[in-house]
Design an enzyme around this catalytic site. Structure first.
Site, PDB file in Angstrom:
ATOM      1  N   THR A 131     -30.317  91.331   4.784  1.00  0.00           N
ATOM      2  CA  THR A 131     -29.600  92.212   3.853  1.00  0.00           C
ATOM      3  C   THR A 131     -29.609  93.651   4.361  1.00  0.00           C
ATOM      4  OG1 THR A 131     -31.602  92.512   2.516  1.00  0.00           O
ATOM      5  CG2 THR A 131     -30.065  90.794   1.824  1.00  0.00           C
ATOM      6  N   GLN A 165     -35.092  81.174   8.022  1.00  0.00           N
ATOM      7  CA  GLN A 165     -34.136  80.478   7.164  1.00  0.00           C
ATOM      8  C   GLN A 165     -32.715  80.955   7.431  1.00  0.00           C
ATOM      9  OE1 GLN A 165     -36.448  81.757   3.569  1.00  0.00           O
ATOM     10  NE2 GLN A 165     -36.006  79.695   2.841  1.00  0.00           N
ATOM     11  N   HIS A 212     -32.675  76.428   9.176  1.00  0.00           N
ATOM     12  CA  HIS A 212     -31.492  76.018   8.410  1.00  0.00           C
ATOM     13  C   HIS A 212     -30.230  76.003   9.267  1.00  0.00           C
ATOM     14  CE1 HIS A 212     -33.513  77.093   4.314  1.00  0.00           C
ATOM     15  NE2 HIS A 212     -33.850  75.905   4.767  1.00  0.00           N
ATOM     16  N   GLY A 221     -39.300  91.087  -3.873  1.00  0.00           N
ATOM     17  CA  GLY A 221     -39.733  90.331  -5.048  1.00  0.00           C
ATOM     18  C   GLY A 221     -41.079  89.668  -4.847  1.00  0.00           C
TER      19      GLY A 221
END
Length: 258
Positions: free
Chosen positions: A29, A100, A118, A227
């Site tokens: 991000t 990921q 992934h 988070g």
């Protein structure tokens, strides 16, 4: 970030020689790539089902339209977090990055030892003959062929058996590392680490979320994530809820000055 946690993280990285890094969307991000589950994430645009193997086979055109718009970012550049990880790998500190992410930014930054758990959006493969197509080729095919997603290198009775699927792990799908041997290889990597560095992942999506469980007793873990994660209060764990690029830059600068 408390001064004590920063000092502990600096000392941990400084003394480590076998770091294994687990990364998620949070590191990308900072390169302008959307994550999946935040309030501004991809799943706010469409349900998870669109990124399922069932939807791919039912609506291949619509699937590709969504995937190319939201998962493919050839213009994205590595940020300071990616670059520092590459420097630490070159210095012999980082043994392995397990990500990921499907954007290839770790490799763009120069990291060599990367497991794309992934998969990747750089390529797509025929589900029958295995022919690999670059995503750039798929885009050209999309502009010129009605059934651009059907492989023309092989023949089957059912066209859907030779659909060209992006080399990413979809919901209901399995990937290269989703085998007993694959999991065992990763578990052994984590078990041999002298530090586990977790960046930009909530560690709530299985099976990736289980990997920290395989670190040896007493081995430190540093988690840098905005988070919470289920591992935040484990022993020998240092949690930094701040920017990854900023945090790694502070640690990197401090190590150079030691």
């Amino acid at each position: 970030m408390s001064i004590d946690i920063l000092k502990a993280s600096i000392n941990t990285i400084k003394n480590a020689e076998k770091i294994v890094v687990l990364t998620g969307a949070g590191i990308s991000t900072e390169s302008g790539i959307k994550d999946f589950r935040s309030r501004k994430g991809i799943y706010q645009l469409a349900p998870e089902y669109i990124l399922s193997i069932d939807y791919f086979y039912q609506q291949p055109k619509e699937f590709y339209q969504f995937a190319l718009e939201n998962l493919y970012h050839p213009e994205a550049a590595p940020n300071s977090g990616h670059m520092i990880l590459s420097k630490w790998e070159q210095a012999g500190k980082i043994q392995q990055i397990i990500t990921q992410n499907i954007d290839g930014l770790h490799q763009k930054a120069g990291s060599k030892n990367v497991i794309e758990f992934h998969g990747t959006m750089k390529t797509a493969s025929c589900q029958n003959c295995g022919k690999i197509y670059l995503t750039e080729e798929i885009i050209i095919r999309l502009k010129n062929l009605e059934e651009f997603y059907v492989c023309d290198n092989c023949e089957t009775k059912q066209k859907r058996n030779r659909y060209i699927k992006p080399d990413v792990v979809l919901f209901g799908d399995t990937g290269e590392w989703f085998t007993f041997e694959g999991f065992n290889t990763i578990h052994n990597m984590v078990n041999r680490a002298d530090c586990l560095l977790v960046l930009g992942t909530s560690l709530k999506v299985t099976p990736f979320s289980t990997f920290p469980q395989y670190r040896r007793h007493g081995v430190p873990m540093i988690i840098i994530n905005i988070g919470d994660t289920p591992y935040d209060f484990e022993a020998n764990t240092y949690v930094i809820q701040d920017s990854i690029g900023k945090s790694l830059s502070q640690i990197h600068t401090a190590i150079k000055e030691c």
